[in-house]
Design an enzyme around this catalytic site. Structure first.
Site, short mmCIF file in Angstrom:
data_model
loop_
_atom_site.label_atom_id
_atom_site.label_comp_id
_atom_site.label_asym_id
_atom_site.label_seq_id
_atom_site.Cartn_x
_atom_site.Cartn_y
_atom_site.Cartn_z
N TYR A 38 0.76 -1.18 -0.10
CA TYR A 38 0.16 0.06 -0.14
C TYR A 38 1.06 1.02 0.11
O TYR A 38 1.31 1.76 1.07
CB TYR A 38 -1.02 0.19 1.33
CG TYR A 38 -2.07 -1.06 1.13
CD1 TYR A 38 -2.38 -1.78 0.07
CD2 TYR A 38 -2.77 -1.07 2.54
CE1 TYR A 38 -3.36 -2.76 0.42
CE2 TYR A 38 -3.78 -1.89 2.52
CZ TYR A 38 -4.29 -2.57 1.38
OH TYR A 38 -5.33 -3.56 1.40
N PHE A 73 -13.87 -3.96 0.16
CA PHE A 73 -14.48 -3.08 -0.70
C PHE A 73 -15.78 -3.19 -0.60
O PHE A 73 -16.76 -3.20 -1.46
CB PHE A 73 -14.34 -3.64 -2.36
CG PHE A 73 -12.85 -3.46 -2.95
CD1 PHE A 73 -12.06 -2.52 -2.22
CD2 PHE A 73 -12.26 -4.32 -3.92
CE1 PHE A 73 -10.66 -2.31 -2.69
CE2 PHE A 73 -11.01 -4.16 -4.24
CZ PHE A 73 -10.25 -3.06 -3.72
N GLY A 114 -18.36 -1.30 -4.31
CA GLY A 114 -18.99 -1.73 -5.31
C GLY A 114 -18.22 -1.87 -6.47
O GLY A 114 -16.82 -2.34 -6.50
#
Length: 301
Positions: free
Chosen positions: A69, A217, A221
């Site tokens: 990340y 998530f 979506g």
């Protein structure tokens, strides 16, 4: 709904292995900038650190991160270290290994089993810790997870890892890992409208066995790593209006409503969105609202 005084314990707690956590946690991916996995505009460092510290003030004691990340000038692990070290005693930091990116930010192929020690040690260095609370093996389309999970099990025996989890798996992968070492948590993509039969079965198995299920998530979506979706079904909007809540809060509340073993890790670099996400743990859907949203979820499948 009011957000200012609601803390992360509003949704209750769950144990990940022997570690109790509030069911609303925090995902660190978006701390590094709006481009998430890409080397776009980096986040404002001070703001990201402030969001992390505010999350702790709001009762968040479960952070999800990874060494991969990062964006230009920003590393999620380094931000966490700078903001929170020395770490609170009750804080669980989960990380994941398997995928990796080179120094330019380009994705490499899936790590080999012998690479995973280096991945674990990199997370330890960046976080400034001598062991990791929870490490997920993120499956990268391989048919078997046995060799990779076995390598992590060896590191657990050495004391570098306290607990193990698996990510992006089907029921057969979960069983394969469990034959090697205890699995305390599963992390798959799941949320309202993400109706994958294999994941639904994993969700059921986790509930039966008391394993934490931590969807990623959950409010994104189709937007995926770019953040919360703006494409909401009419039912979601209707429920949001009834509770004076945001659609993202309704999506989080629905996810948490699917079982006590479900935990949420919504991520944001926005302090206002952080407070809204934490407050979603206090949103109580009626049976009728739950039925309507469940129907939306089934239709998506």
């Amino acid at each position: 709904m009011t957000t200012g005084t609601i803390t992360a314990d509003a949704a209750g707690t769950w144990h990940i292995g022997d570690l109790p956590v509030n069911r609303v946690g925090f995902g660190a991916m978006r701390l590094t900038g709006s481009a998430a996995f890409h080397l776009g505009t980096p986040s404002d460092r001070g703001r990201s650190i402030a969001v992390l510290r505010r999350a702790i003030e709001l009762g968040v004691n479960h952070l999800d991160t990874a060494a991969f990340y990062f964006s230009a000038l920003r590393s999620a692990n380094e931000l966490i270290n700078s903001a929170l070290s020395p770490y609170p005693d009750d804080l669980l930091i989960a990380t994941k290994v398997g995928p990796f990116r080179d120094y330019r930010g380009e994705w490499g192929t899936s790590a080999r089993p012998e690479d995973l020690r280096g991945h674990v040690e990199e997370n330890l260095r960046q976080l400034g810790r001598d062991h990791l609370d929870l490490v997920y093996l993120r499956r990268m389309r391989q048919e078997s997870v046995a060799e990779h999970f076995g390598a992590l099990a060896d590191l657990r025996e050495e004391g570098l890892i306290r607990h193990l989890g698996v990510s992006d798996v089907e029921p057969r992968h979960l069983a394969e890992a469990q034959a090697i070492a205890p699995v305390v948590s599963v992390q798959n993509r799941y949320g309202l409208g993400d109706h994958d039969p294999a994941t639904e079965e994993v969700l059921r198995l986790c509930g039966e066995q008391g394993i934490a299920f931590v969807p990623f998530f959950a409010i994104a979506g189709d937007a995926g790593p770019q953040g919360a979706t703006n494409a909401h079904d009419d039912e979601v909007l209707s429920v949001a209006r009834a509770h004076e809540a945001t659609p993202a809060q309704v999506r989080l509340a629905w996810t948490l409503n699917q079982g006590r073993h479900l935990l949420a890790i919504p991520g944001t670099g926005n302090p206002d969105h952080l407070a809204e996400n934490v407050a979603a743990g206090a949103l109580r859907l009626t049976d009728e609202e739950t039925d309507r949203l469940n129907a939306v979820h089934r239709q998506a499948g």
